[in-house]
Design a protein around this motif. Structure first.
Motif, PDB file in Angstrom:
ATOM      1  N   VAL A 118       0.855  -1.188   0.000  1.00 16.95           N
ATOM      2  CA  VAL A 118       0.000   0.000   0.000  1.00 16.95           C
ATOM      3  C   VAL A 118       0.897   1.247   0.000  1.00 16.95           C
ATOM      4  O   VAL A 118       2.100   1.166   0.249  1.00 16.95           O
ATOM      5  CB  VAL A 118      -0.936   0.040   1.232  1.00 16.95           C
ATOM      6  CG1 VAL A 118      -1.959  -1.081   1.166  1.00 16.95           C
ATOM      7  CG2 VAL A 118      -0.144  -0.031   2.541  1.00 16.95           C
ATOM      8  N   LYS A 119       0.275   2.375  -0.282  1.00 21.16           N
ATOM      9  CA  LYS A 119       0.973   3.665  -0.228  1.00 21.16           C
ATOM     10  C   LYS A 119       0.453   4.462   0.956  1.00 21.16           C
ATOM     11  O   LYS A 119      -0.731   4.435   1.266  1.00 21.16           O
ATOM     12  CB  LYS A 119       0.729   4.472  -1.510  1.00 21.16           C
ATOM     13  CG  LYS A 119       1.458   3.971  -2.720  1.00 21.16           C
ATOM     14  CD  LYS A 119       1.511   5.034  -3.828  1.00 21.16           C
ATOM     15  CE  LYS A 119       0.170   5.283  -4.437  1.00 21.16           C
ATOM     16  NZ  LYS A 119       0.270   6.160  -5.645  1.00 21.16           N
ATOM     17  N   HIS A 120       1.375   5.178   1.615  1.00 19.68           N
ATOM     18  CA  HIS A 120       1.016   6.090   2.685  1.00 19.68           C
ATOM     19  C   HIS A 120       1.805   7.374   2.451  1.00 19.68           C
ATOM     20  O   HIS A 120       3.021   7.334   2.245  1.00 19.68           O
ATOM     21  CB  HIS A 120       1.353   5.487   4.055  1.00 19.68           C
ATOM     22  CG  HIS A 120       0.785   6.256   5.221  1.00 19.68           C
ATOM     23  ND1 HIS A 120       1.224   7.500   5.582  1.00 19.68           N
ATOM     24  CD2 HIS A 120      -0.214   5.952   6.093  1.00 19.68           C
ATOM     25  CE1 HIS A 120       0.535   7.930   6.628  1.00 19.68           C
ATOM     26  NE2 HIS A 120      -0.350   7.020   6.950  1.00 19.68           N
ATOM     27  N   ALA A 121       1.119   8.502   2.481  1.00 22.27           N
ATOM     28  CA  ALA A 121       1.743   9.782   2.125  1.00 22.27           C
ATOM     29  C   ALA A 121       2.973  10.121   2.978  1.00 22.27           C
ATOM     30  O   ALA A 121       3.903  10.778   2.509  1.00 22.27           O
ATOM     31  CB  ALA A 121       0.708  10.903   2.238  1.00 22.27           C
ATOM     32  N   LYS A 122       2.986   9.654   4.220  1.00 23.41           N
ATOM     33  CA  LYS A 122       4.111   9.979   5.109  1.00 23.41           C
ATOM     34  C   LYS A 122       5.334   9.095   4.873  1.00 23.41           C
ATOM     35  O   LYS A 122       6.402   9.335   5.445  1.00 23.41           O
ATOM     36  CB  LYS A 122       3.665   9.847   6.570  1.00 23.41           C
ATOM     37  CG  LYS A 122       2.640  10.890   6.992  1.00 23.41           C
ATOM     38  CD  LYS A 122       2.280  10.722   8.456  1.00 23.41           C
ATOM     39  CE  LYS A 122       1.239  11.771   8.885  1.00 23.41           C
ATOM     40  NZ  LYS A 122       0.830  11.582  10.305  1.00 23.41           N
ATOM     41  N   TYR A 123       5.180   8.073   4.027  1.00 20.98           N
ATOM     42  CA  TYR A 123       6.295   7.143   3.797  1.00 20.98           C
ATOM     43  C   TYR A 123       6.510   6.922   2.301  1.00 20.98           C
ATOM     44  O   TYR A 123       6.298   5.840   1.782  1.00 20.98           O
ATOM     45  CB  TYR A 123       6.035   5.813   4.517  1.00 20.98           C
ATOM     46  CG  TYR A 123       5.839   5.985   6.001  1.00 20.98           C
ATOM     47  CD1 TYR A 123       6.929   6.009   6.864  1.00 20.98           C
ATOM     48  CD2 TYR A 123       4.559   6.170   6.533  1.00 20.98           C
ATOM     49  CE1 TYR A 123       6.762   6.203   8.228  1.00 20.98           C
ATOM     50  CE2 TYR A 123       4.385   6.368   7.904  1.00 20.98           C
ATOM     51  CZ  TYR A 123       5.488   6.379   8.738  1.00 20.98           C
ATOM     52  OH  TYR A 123       5.315   6.582  10.093  1.00 20.98           O
ATOM     53  N   PRO A 124       6.935   7.990   1.596  1.00 24.07           N
ATOM     54  CA  PRO A 124       7.178   7.869   0.154  1.00 24.07           C
ATOM     55  C   PRO A 124       8.451   7.062  -0.118  1.00 24.07           C
ATOM     56  O   PRO A 124       9.233   6.806   0.812  1.00 24.07           O
ATOM     57  CB  PRO A 124       7.346   9.322  -0.289  1.00 24.07           C
ATOM     58  CG  PRO A 124       7.912  10.009   0.921  1.00 24.07           C
ATOM     59  CD  PRO A 124       7.255   9.334   2.098  1.00 24.07           C
ATOM     60  N   PRO A 125       8.680   6.653  -1.370  1.00 19.23           N
ATOM     61  CA  PRO A 125       9.920   5.945  -1.702  1.00 19.23           C
ATOM     62  C   PRO A 125      11.152   6.757  -1.292  1.00 19.23           C
ATOM     63  O   PRO A 125      11.154   7.988  -1.392  1.00 19.23           O
ATOM     64  CB  PRO A 125       9.830   5.801  -3.228  1.00 19.23           C
ATOM     65  CG  PRO A 125       8.364   5.810  -3.522  1.00 19.23           C
ATOM     66  CD  PRO A 125       7.768   6.751  -2.522  1.00 19.23           C
ATOM     67  N   LYS A 126      12.184   6.042  -0.839  1.00 19.32           N
ATOM     68  CA  LYS A 126      13.417   6.692  -0.397  1.00 19.32           C
ATOM     69  C   LYS A 126      14.453   6.682  -1.519  1.00 19.32           C
ATOM     70  O   LYS A 126      14.486   5.768  -2.343  1.00 19.32           O
ATOM     71  CB  LYS A 126      13.977   5.964   0.831  1.00 19.32           C
ATOM     72  CG  LYS A 126      13.074   6.007   2.042  1.00 19.32           C
ATOM     73  CD  LYS A 126      13.742   5.281   3.205  1.00 19.32           C
ATOM     74  CE  LYS A 126      12.892   5.352   4.468  1.00 19.32           C
ATOM     75  NZ  LYS A 126      13.569   4.699   5.616  1.00 19.32           N
ATOM     76  N   LYS A 127      15.319   7.669  -1.489  1.00 27.19           N
ATOM     77  CA  LYS A 127      16.316   7.820  -2.546  1.00 27.19           C
ATOM     78  C   LYS A 127      17.263   6.628  -2.619  1.00 27.19           C
ATOM     79  O   LYS A 127      17.665   6.206  -3.704  1.00 27.19           O
ATOM     80  CB  LYS A 127      17.118   9.104  -2.299  1.00 27.19           C
ATOM     81  CG  LYS A 127      18.144   9.413  -3.367  1.00 27.19           C
ATOM     82  CD  LYS A 127      18.888  10.705  -3.067  1.00 27.19           C
ATOM     83  CE  LYS A 127      19.797  10.545  -1.851  1.00 27.19           C
ATOM     84  NZ  LYS A 127      20.648  11.725  -1.617  1.00 27.19           N
ATOM     85  N   ASP A 128      17.621   6.053  -1.479  1.00 27.14           N
ATOM     86  CA  ASP A 128      18.647   5.000  -1.446  1.00 27.14           C
ATOM     87  C   ASP A 128      18.077   3.592  -1.632  1.00 27.14           C
ATOM     88  O   ASP A 128      18.832   2.617  -1.619  1.00 27.14           O
ATOM     89  CB  ASP A 128      19.429   5.068  -0.129  1.00 27.14           C
ATOM     90  CG  ASP A 128      20.172   6.379   0.023  1.00 27.14           C
ATOM     91  OD1 ASP A 128      20.519   6.976  -1.026  1.00 27.14           O
ATOM     92  OD2 ASP A 128      20.397   6.830   1.159  1.00 27.14           O
ATOM     93  N   PHE A 129      16.750   3.477  -1.765  1.00 27.41           N
ATOM     94  CA  PHE A 129      16.126   2.162  -1.882  1.00 27.41           C
ATOM     95  C   PHE A 129      15.283   2.083  -3.149  1.00 27.41           C
ATOM     96  O   PHE A 129      14.804   3.094  -3.648  1.00 27.41           O
ATOM     97  CB  PHE A 129      15.222   1.867  -0.686  1.00 27.41           C
ATOM     98  CG  PHE A 129      15.964   1.635   0.606  1.00 27.41           C
ATOM     99  CD1 PHE A 129      16.348   0.361   0.986  1.00 27.41           C
ATOM    100  CD2 PHE A 129      16.276   2.702   1.434  1.00 27.41           C
ATOM    101  CE1 PHE A 129      17.031   0.145   2.166  1.00 27.41           C
ATOM    102  CE2 PHE A 129      16.956   2.505   2.624  1.00 27.41           C
ATOM    103  CZ  PHE A 129      17.340   1.216   2.989  1.00 27.41           C
ATOM    104  N   VAL A 130      15.087   0.879  -3.633  1.00 27.30           N
ATOM    105  CA  VAL A 130      14.108   0.621  -4.678  1.00 27.30           C
ATOM    106  C   VAL A 130      12.832   0.154  -3.979  1.00 27.30           C
ATOM    107  O   VAL A 130      12.860  -0.819  -3.220  1.00 27.30           O
ATOM    108  CB  VAL A 130      14.600  -0.458  -5.667  1.00 27.30           C
ATOM    109  CG1 VAL A 130      13.521  -0.770  -6.695  1.00 27.30           C
ATOM    110  CG2 VAL A 130      15.886  -0.018  -6.354  1.00 27.30           C
TER     111      VAL A 130
END
Length: 262
Positions: A134-146
């Motif tokens: 799921v997506k949560h606005a407070k936990y967007p994708p991080k730069k260092d991870f896929v």
């Protein structure tokens, strides 16, 4: 979980997951040794989505202990050497929550992370835990991870006696990358069996560890113990793979690093 709206799995969803765990039709066996069997399923040639199923016979672990170990996030940080970071974000119902998990991938691949809606259900003497992204606005994708996508991943624990059980792990995941063939082979031939062995080993040490770490705290069995904040479903949306960055790692060569000892 193919719909656009986030939903909490119902009894039919758990029954469907159980049936697929038990079914061997359409699966190709890739490993069978020491009480551990691994199957894979090619969904679409050339696509990164893959499906894997592992089954392990545990002759010295009760189903209840296995269920506790799979749930206990504090204990996972101790025994799971692949975990980089894991935490609960919030609860949805007495048997569903949302959490974050990031893990290290075989070098030199980039590490992955995922946000999932997890739900669980005891069925008689058996147990099921399953999740999807799921997506949560407070936990967007991080730069260092896929940011990977769990289409459906989970465990089924079947009681075989007072101190034995069968653990089945099944995952349909989009790792968001064009992966080289060696990664898929390594996952089914080496990484999956090793992960199952680690879980089994963790179970054998859990009782002693739990006695020293909040022995009575098991919110997955006692919902009144949870301290998680309730998240409204409206804050979540289904994570679509198409909306995430796709990484081409198909030409990445395998590096032979020293593996952890079991």
């Amino acid at each position: 979980m193919s719909g656009q709206t986030v939903t909490i799995p119902d009894d039919r969803a758990f029954a469907s997951f159980k049936a697929e765990c038990l079914c061997e039709e359409g699966w190709t066996q890739t490993y069978n040794k020491g009480g551990i069997t691994v199957w894979t399923q090619v969904l679409e040639e050339g696509k990164s989505i893959h499906k894997i199923k592992c089954r392990m016979i545990c002759k010295d672990v009760s189903a209840a202990t296995m269920y506790d170990v799979l749930h206990d996030i504090e204990y996972r940080r101790k025994w799971d050497s692949n975990v980089i970071e894991t935490f609960d974000i919030g609860k949805l119902t007495v048997n569903a929550d949302v959490g974050y998990y990031s893990w290290s991938c075989p070098k030199p691949l980039r590490n992955r992370d995922v946000i999932t809606l997890r739900s669980w259900l005891p069925i008689g003497n058996d147990y099921i835990i399953m999740n999807y992204s799921v997506k949560h606005a407070k936990y967007p994708p991080k730069k260092d991870f896929v940011r990977a996508v769990s289409i459906q991943t989970g465990y089924m624990v079947q009681t075989q006696g007072p101190n034995s059980c069968i653990l089945t792990y099944m995952a349909q995941v989009d790792p968001r990358g064009s992966l080289p063939k060696w990664v898929v082979n390594k996952a089914s031939q080496f990484l999956a069996p090793r992960a199952m062995k680690k879980i089994n080993k963790a179970c054998s040490k859990y009782s002693e560890w739990k006695q020293r770490h909040n022995p009575h705290l098991k919110p997955w069995l006692n919902p009144e113990q949870t301290t998680l904040t309730t998240i409204p479903l409206s804050e979540l949306s289904v994570q679509r793979a198409e909306s995430l960055e796709k990484i081409d790692e198909s030409s990445v060569a395998e590096t032979h690093e020293r593996e952890d000892s079991d």
